[in-house]
Write an enzyme that holds these catalytic residues in place. Sequence first.
Site, mmCIF file in Angstrom:
data_model
loop_
_atom_site.group_PDB
_atom_site.id
_atom_site.type_symbol
_atom_site.label_atom_id
_atom_site.label_comp_id
_atom_site.label_asym_id
_atom_site.label_seq_id
_atom_site.Cartn_x
_atom_site.Cartn_y
_atom_site.Cartn_z
ATOM 1 N N SER A 189 -3.264 -1.705 9.512
ATOM 2 C CA SER A 189 -4.395 -1.779 10.427
ATOM 3 C C SER A 189 -5.513 -2.650 9.876
ATOM 4 C CB SER A 189 -4.939 -0.371 10.682
ATOM 5 O OG SER A 189 -5.436 0.175 9.465
ATOM 6 N N GLN A 194 0.830 -1.198 0.000
ATOM 7 C CA GLN A 194 0.000 0.000 0.000
ATOM 8 C C GLN A 194 0.871 1.257 0.000
ATOM 9 O OE1 GLN A 194 -3.195 -0.153 3.046
ATOM 10 N NE2 GLN A 194 -2.608 -2.288 3.325
ATOM 11 N N HIS A 204 -1.253 1.694 -4.408
ATOM 12 C CA HIS A 204 -1.686 3.089 -4.306
ATOM 13 C C HIS A 204 -0.800 4.049 -5.084
ATOM 14 C CE1 HIS A 204 -3.771 1.832 -0.298
ATOM 15 N NE2 HIS A 204 -4.475 1.510 -1.368
#
Length: 229
Positions: free
Chosen positions: A174, A87, A105
Amino acid sequence: MKKKLVFSTGAGMSAESGISTFRDAGGLWENYPVMEVASHDGYVRNPALVHDFYNKRRHDLIKAMPNAGHLAIAELERDFDVWVITQNVDDLHERAGSSHVLHLHGELMKVRSVRNEEKLFTLSAPMLDTTPDTLIEGEKVRPHIVFFQEAVPNMEPAAELAADADIFVIVGTSLAVYPAANLLHYVRHGVPVYYIDPRPAPVPDFVKVIPMGASEGIAYLAGILESQK
């Protein structure tokens, strides 16, 4: 044939290299209006602000170095067919020596043509700063970043990698960022899954949690993987 070892890495992977996270306390979103600097609408409203934001990120990145976790992932290529889905928009996995890195991303050190999103340009020092009027090979450019409100074009190949994994490892995330958080659901039943994070989110029982930072956790994982070559 080497087993396919697939890593899914998030902001915690690069935190030890001094790269600011976005969502944690003290992260970038506390200092910047997220929808102004990282959304499609924000870019349309004020492209100069968005360019300036990512210019600063590039200057921070070139001062950073891959940490022991990045290096350990690259070293695992000696025994495994290692693929990294990240990411993160930094290039620390590549600089550490990882051969196969898929960015979900976007990539901070790249910009792309405003007219043709498939036309990419790689930036390097001393040319790190861009503006809405910057021309590269006659093309106006924008950050090669997947903004909020935009599709994640690499999600499909990432899901395919997760589905092909013989071992799947999540590091420093997360599990709250979608669609990346969905990758776990593409892993085949019975495939070993490990989750490395000092503050792990709740996960299914079949996931082995390693509650450590990236560098310490990947070193610990490497010991476990010795028996799975």
